[in-house]
Design a protein around this motif. Sequence first.
Motif, PDB file in Angstrom:
ATOM      1  N   UNK A  75      70.170  10.721  32.321  1.00 13.71           N
ATOM      2  CA  UNK A  75      70.534  11.650  33.395  1.00 13.71           C
ATOM      3  C   UNK A  75      69.455  12.721  33.541  1.00 13.71           C
ATOM      4  N   UNK A  76      69.277  13.198  34.762  1.00 12.07           N
ATOM      5  CA  UNK A  76      68.264  14.209  35.036  1.00 12.07           C
ATOM      6  C   UNK A  76      68.786  15.599  34.680  1.00 12.07           C
ATOM      7  N   UNK A  77      68.921  15.828  33.400  1.00 11.91           N
ATOM      8  CA  UNK A  77      69.321  17.143  32.903  1.00 11.91           C
ATOM      9  C   UNK A  77      68.141  18.093  33.011  1.00 11.91           C
ATOM     10  N   UNK A  78      68.422  19.384  32.877  1.00 13.87           N
ATOM     11  CA  UNK A  78      67.352  20.387  32.917  1.00 13.87           C
ATOM     12  C   UNK A  78      66.305  20.093  31.851  1.00 13.87           C
ATOM     13  N   UNK A  79      66.747  19.774  30.640  1.00 17.93           N
ATOM     14  CA  UNK A  79      65.809  19.551  29.541  1.00 17.93           C
ATOM     15  C   UNK A  79      64.971  18.302  29.760  1.00 17.93           C
ATOM     16  N   UNK A  80      65.577  17.213  30.236  1.00 13.04           N
ATOM     17  CA  UNK A  80      64.798  15.991  30.479  1.00 13.04           C
ATOM     18  C   UNK A  80      63.769  16.221  31.579  1.00 13.04           C
ATOM     19  N   UNK A  81      64.172  16.870  32.664  1.00 12.71           N
ATOM     20  CA  UNK A  81      63.236  17.075  33.781  1.00 12.71           C
ATOM     21  C   UNK A  81      62.076  17.980  33.405  1.00 12.71           C
ATOM     22  N   UNK A 131      77.971  16.724  34.323  1.00 11.63           N
ATOM     23  CA  UNK A 131      78.658  17.587  33.358  1.00 11.63           C
ATOM     24  C   UNK A 131      77.901  18.900  33.181  1.00 11.63           C
ATOM     25  N   UNK A 132      76.578  18.815  33.147  1.00  3.33           N
ATOM     26  CA  UNK A 132      75.770  20.021  33.015  1.00  3.33           C
ATOM     27  C   UNK A 132      75.924  20.903  34.247  1.00  3.33           C
ATOM     28  N   UNK A 133      75.892  20.290  35.428  1.00  2.00           N
ATOM     29  CA  UNK A 133      76.047  21.061  36.667  1.00  2.00           C
ATOM     30  C   UNK A 133      77.406  21.739  36.724  1.00  2.00           C
ATOM     31  N   UNK A 134      78.446  21.027  36.306  1.00  5.11           N
ATOM     32  CA  UNK A 134      79.791  21.587  36.302  1.00  5.11           C
ATOM     33  C   UNK A 134      79.899  22.741  35.318  1.00  5.11           C
ATOM     34  N   UNK A 135      79.297  22.579  34.140  1.00  5.79           N
ATOM     35  CA  UNK A 135      79.318  23.635  33.126  1.00  5.79           C
ATOM     36  C   UNK A 135      78.627  24.899  33.634  1.00  5.79           C
ATOM     37  N   UNK A 146      77.924  30.410  37.431  1.00  9.50           N
ATOM     38  CA  UNK A 146      78.099  30.403  38.875  1.00  9.50           C
ATOM     39  C   UNK A 146      76.899  29.965  39.673  1.00  9.50           C
ATOM     40  N   UNK A 147      75.941  29.269  39.031  1.00  9.27           N
ATOM     41  CA  UNK A 147      74.742  28.840  39.751  1.00  9.27           C
ATOM     42  C   UNK A 147      74.162  27.582  39.114  1.00  9.27           C
ATOM     43  N   UNK A 148      73.727  26.659  39.966  1.00  3.59           N
ATOM     44  CA  UNK A 148      73.022  25.452  39.500  1.00  3.59           C
ATOM     45  C   UNK A 148      71.583  25.443  40.025  1.00  3.59           C
ATOM     46  N   UNK A 149      71.163  26.568  40.579  1.00  7.33           N
ATOM     47  CA  UNK A 149      69.853  26.631  41.234  1.00  7.33           C
ATOM     48  C   UNK A 149      68.709  26.307  40.280  1.00  7.33           C
TER      49      UNK A 149
END
Length: 213
Positions: free
Chosen positions: A48-54, A89-93, A99-102
Amino acid sequence: AMLARQGFGRVARELGRRRMSTGEEKILSEVKEGVAFLTLNDNSKRNALSFSLMTELRDKIQSFEEDRSVKVAVLRHAGKVFSSGHDLKELSMLQKTVGSTEKVFAACSDLMLAIRKVRYPVIAEVSGLATAGGCQLVAACDLAVASEEATFSTPGVKIGLFCTTPGVAIARSMHAKHAMSMLLTGDMLTAEQVRVMREGPRIMEDIRRCLTV
């Protein structure tokens, strides 16, 4: 503006904790005879394209910029999935906690731009599922090769999350009408079906499919 900066700070700290909690590298890399092989290695999360992987992938891609021995990079994957798209799941968390996924989508943009800006071509090697943002990652590469086991999909429309951003990269890689067919139906396509779609329009079939959605 101050509140926005504080919000981004909380996002960064939370994502940093998640990144440090995993001991395994999410991106494996090696250079052989001028070819930099980059392997998506977060198999437990279907790459999955998580923040850490990207961010790790972006850093690896940029790290070869000054290595003149590297002439081309090949982006491949461990396991049966090239990438399942964004880590929902990361985006939802993040949405619940800060309050932000930016920050995550900014990292995604940085990665795609890094692929386009490096001096060497990046080739996607796909032998499994590439879906949503995973499709975007394939389309962002300069070239893509796929095995008979490769499949592609933008299924967001089926859960009310239209794949707007992946659609931009996909529409640049095939006929716009075929890209829209993928986006509006969410169908799973084989590598052969994608190849045929790139060669010419399936006018009547596309019209019938859109009318029955």
